[in-house]
Design a protein around this motif. Structure first.
Motif, PDB file in Angstrom:
ATOM      1  N   ILE A 234      68.932 -11.992 -26.363  1.00 57.95           N
ATOM      2  CA  ILE A 234      67.833 -12.704 -25.710  1.00 57.95           C
ATOM      3  C   ILE A 234      68.397 -13.820 -24.842  1.00 57.95           C
ATOM      4  CG2 ILE A 234      65.829 -14.186 -26.086  1.00 57.95           C
ATOM      5  CD1 ILE A 234      65.221 -12.548 -28.569  1.00 57.95           C
ATOM      6  N   SER A 236      67.186 -16.928 -22.342  1.00 60.99           N
ATOM      7  CA  SER A 236      66.090 -17.775 -21.860  1.00 60.99           C
ATOM      8  C   SER A 236      66.572 -18.535 -20.626  1.00 60.99           C
ATOM      9  CB  SER A 236      65.653 -18.763 -22.942  1.00 60.99           C
ATOM     10  OG  SER A 236      65.068 -18.082 -24.030  1.00 60.99           O
ATOM     11  N   GLN A 238      65.374 -21.133 -17.437  1.00 57.79           N
ATOM     12  CA  GLN A 238      64.373 -22.013 -16.823  1.00 57.79           C
ATOM     13  C   GLN A 238      64.716 -22.145 -15.346  1.00 57.79           C
ATOM     14  OE1 GLN A 238      64.182 -26.044 -18.287  1.00 57.79           O
ATOM     15  NE2 GLN A 238      62.006 -26.203 -17.836  1.00 57.79           N
ATOM     16  N   SER A 257      59.305 -11.956 -21.014  1.00 56.12           N
ATOM     17  CA  SER A 257      58.151 -12.798 -21.336  1.00 56.12           C
ATOM     18  C   SER A 257      58.259 -14.086 -20.542  1.00 56.12           C
ATOM     19  CB  SER A 257      58.114 -13.101 -22.841  1.00 56.12           C
ATOM     20  OG  SER A 257      57.084 -14.004 -23.147  1.00 56.12           O
ATOM     21  N   THR A 262      59.784 -20.869 -17.622  1.00 53.59           N
ATOM     22  CA  THR A 262      60.800 -20.251 -18.483  1.00 53.59           C
ATOM     23  C   THR A 262      60.529 -18.775 -18.647  1.00 53.59           C
ATOM     24  OG1 THR A 262      61.090 -22.321 -19.706  1.00 53.59           O
ATOM     25  CG2 THR A 262      61.903 -20.314 -20.748  1.00 53.59           C
ATOM     26  N   GLN A 264      61.917 -15.407 -20.831  1.00 55.30           N
ATOM     27  CA  GLN A 264      62.742 -14.917 -21.932  1.00 55.30           C
ATOM     28  C   GLN A 264      62.982 -13.437 -21.715  1.00 55.30           C
ATOM     29  OE1 GLN A 264      62.455 -16.417 -26.134  1.00 55.30           O
ATOM     30  NE2 GLN A 264      61.675 -14.356 -26.509  1.00 55.30           N
ATOM     31  N   THR A 266      65.075  -9.904 -22.798  1.00 56.67           N
ATOM     32  CA  THR A 266      65.874  -9.151 -23.764  1.00 56.67           C
ATOM     33  C   THR A 266      66.630  -8.082 -22.996  1.00 56.67           C
ATOM     34  OG1 THR A 266      64.136  -9.482 -25.425  1.00 56.67           O
ATOM     35  CG2 THR A 266      65.836  -7.861 -25.916  1.00 56.67           C
ATOM     36  N   GLU A 288      70.094 -20.125 -21.716  1.00 56.92           N
ATOM     37  CA  GLU A 288      70.455 -20.061 -23.140  1.00 56.92           C
ATOM     38  C   GLU A 288      70.468 -18.602 -23.572  1.00 56.92           C
ATOM     39  OE1 GLU A 288      68.592 -21.197 -27.536  1.00 56.92           O
ATOM     40  OE2 GLU A 288      67.762 -22.106 -25.719  1.00 56.92           O
ATOM     41  N   ASP A 296      61.658 -13.248 -33.595  1.00 57.64           N
ATOM     42  CA  ASP A 296      61.454 -12.635 -32.278  1.00 57.64           C
ATOM     43  C   ASP A 296      60.714 -11.308 -32.412  1.00 57.64           C
ATOM     44  OD1 ASP A 296      62.850 -14.597 -30.671  1.00 57.64           O
ATOM     45  OD2 ASP A 296      64.702 -13.837 -31.560  1.00 57.64           O
TER      46      ASP A 296
END
Length: 329
Positions: A234, A236, A238, A257, A262, A264, A266, A288, A296
């Motif tokens: 995953i 993340s 921004q 997502s 932000t 996210q 996968t 990140e 999750d």
């Protein structure tokens, strides 16, 4: 009980309260000695499912069995084979620890010749022998929880139901409590069914996990397989602008997502594709990357974070039983 018979079995087990279908055709096979986690958002059907298995709530349709005994046709046999540790404290605080266990043993009809020996075994198991003759109102929260675990196992149940067994305990006491649960499950070959909102504990403790939502089991597997089902690591990110559609079209991306600035993501084989992925996103502010967790999986399947959802609710098995009896059903 036949050696091939599951310790817990449900077939299309369902419960309806008026127009509300609380549990919808739940099918479970849980083996002897298995630690099984039943996880779900508030109102998902966990409490009602366990209430039916404990013979507290009568099913509307379907069937269930504990150690081969049908929950409708043989409720007394089922009750002798289950132990329950509620989320809400149920110890008698004007009694000592030993007296609480003595009372429980008498209620379950344990022979006087066996009571003293079993009580001592349970007190030793949970490290309370030295405080056995102190009033339980002098016990810490962790000590009371350990005594409740000992009480739940005193009559040698085939199945132990645990409702949020470490809720409200400090991290050190939580860790010790899980050690006792593991020890008891192994020593007694007891099947343990637990609910918890501590996802990291469910991930490390449970042999298998069933996720229930809107009354249905929507996922059932080992923690590792559930996590692997997400399909990668995953990331993340921004940024000022998120090209979500372009990211979703990438063959190595299995989930996207977006929440405000932000995204996210996968993705499979992150070590190979991360650099190219980041080049697609302008004006990145932070990045990140982490391995996925059971939480999750839960969020992806239910759209909610189990910890926030359950912490906002004061619902408990005890309250559900009270409401059920008030309905007269």
């Amino acid at each position: 009980m036949n050696s091939n018979t599951p310790m817990i079995e449900t077939v299309h087990l369902s419960k309806r309260f008026g127009k509300i279908e609380a549990v919808r055709e739940v099918n479970l096979h849980i083996e002897r000695g298995e630690i099984f986690g039943l996880l779900g958002p508030n109102g998902a059907g966990k409490t009602t499912t366990i209430g039916m298995l404990c013979t507290i709530v009568r099913p509307t349709s379907g069937r269930g069995a504990i150690a081969g005994y049908d929950i409708l046709r043989h409720p007394s046999q089922v009750r002798r084979r289950v132990g329950i540790v509620f989320q809400d404290p149920t110890l008698d605080t004007i009694l000592t620890g030993r007296e609480n266990l003595e009372l429980h043993a008498r209620l379950y009809g344990i022979a006087s010749s066996e009571r003293a020996r079993l009580i001592e075994e349970m007190l030793d198991l949970v490290d309370l022998a030295s405080r056995a003759d102190d009033l339980t109102r002098t016990y810490s929260g962790g000590m009371r929880r350990r005594l409740e675990l000992a009480r739940g196992l005193l009559h040698r149940p085939a199945v132990l139901f645990l409702d949020e067994p470490t809720l409200g305990l400090d991290p050190q006491t939580r860790a010790r409590t899980w050690d006792y649960i593991r020890k008891m499950a192994q020593k007694e070959s007891t099947t343990v069914v637990l609910t918890t909102h501590y996802m990291e504990e469910a991930e490390s403790m449970c042999d298998r996990i069933g996720i229930i939502d809107h009354g249905r089991i929507i996922a059932l597997d080992t923690p590792n397989r559930l996590i692997d089902s997400l399909g990668g690591d995953i990331v993340s990110v921004q940024a000022d602008a998120i090209p979500a559609d372009a990211i979703r079209s990438l063959p190595f991306v299995t989930g996207v997502s977006v929440s405000g600035p932000t995204v996210q993501i996968t993705l499979q084989s992150a070590q190979l594709h991360l650099a190219g992925l980041l080049q697609m996103i302008p004006q990145i502010k932070s990045v990140e990357m982490r391995k996925p967790s059971l939480n999750d999986v839960f969020i992806k399947l239910t759209g909610r974070n189990i910890r926030d959802d359950n912490l906002s609710s004061s619902d408990s098995w005890v309250e559900t039983v009270v409401r059920y009896r008030q309905r007269g059903k």
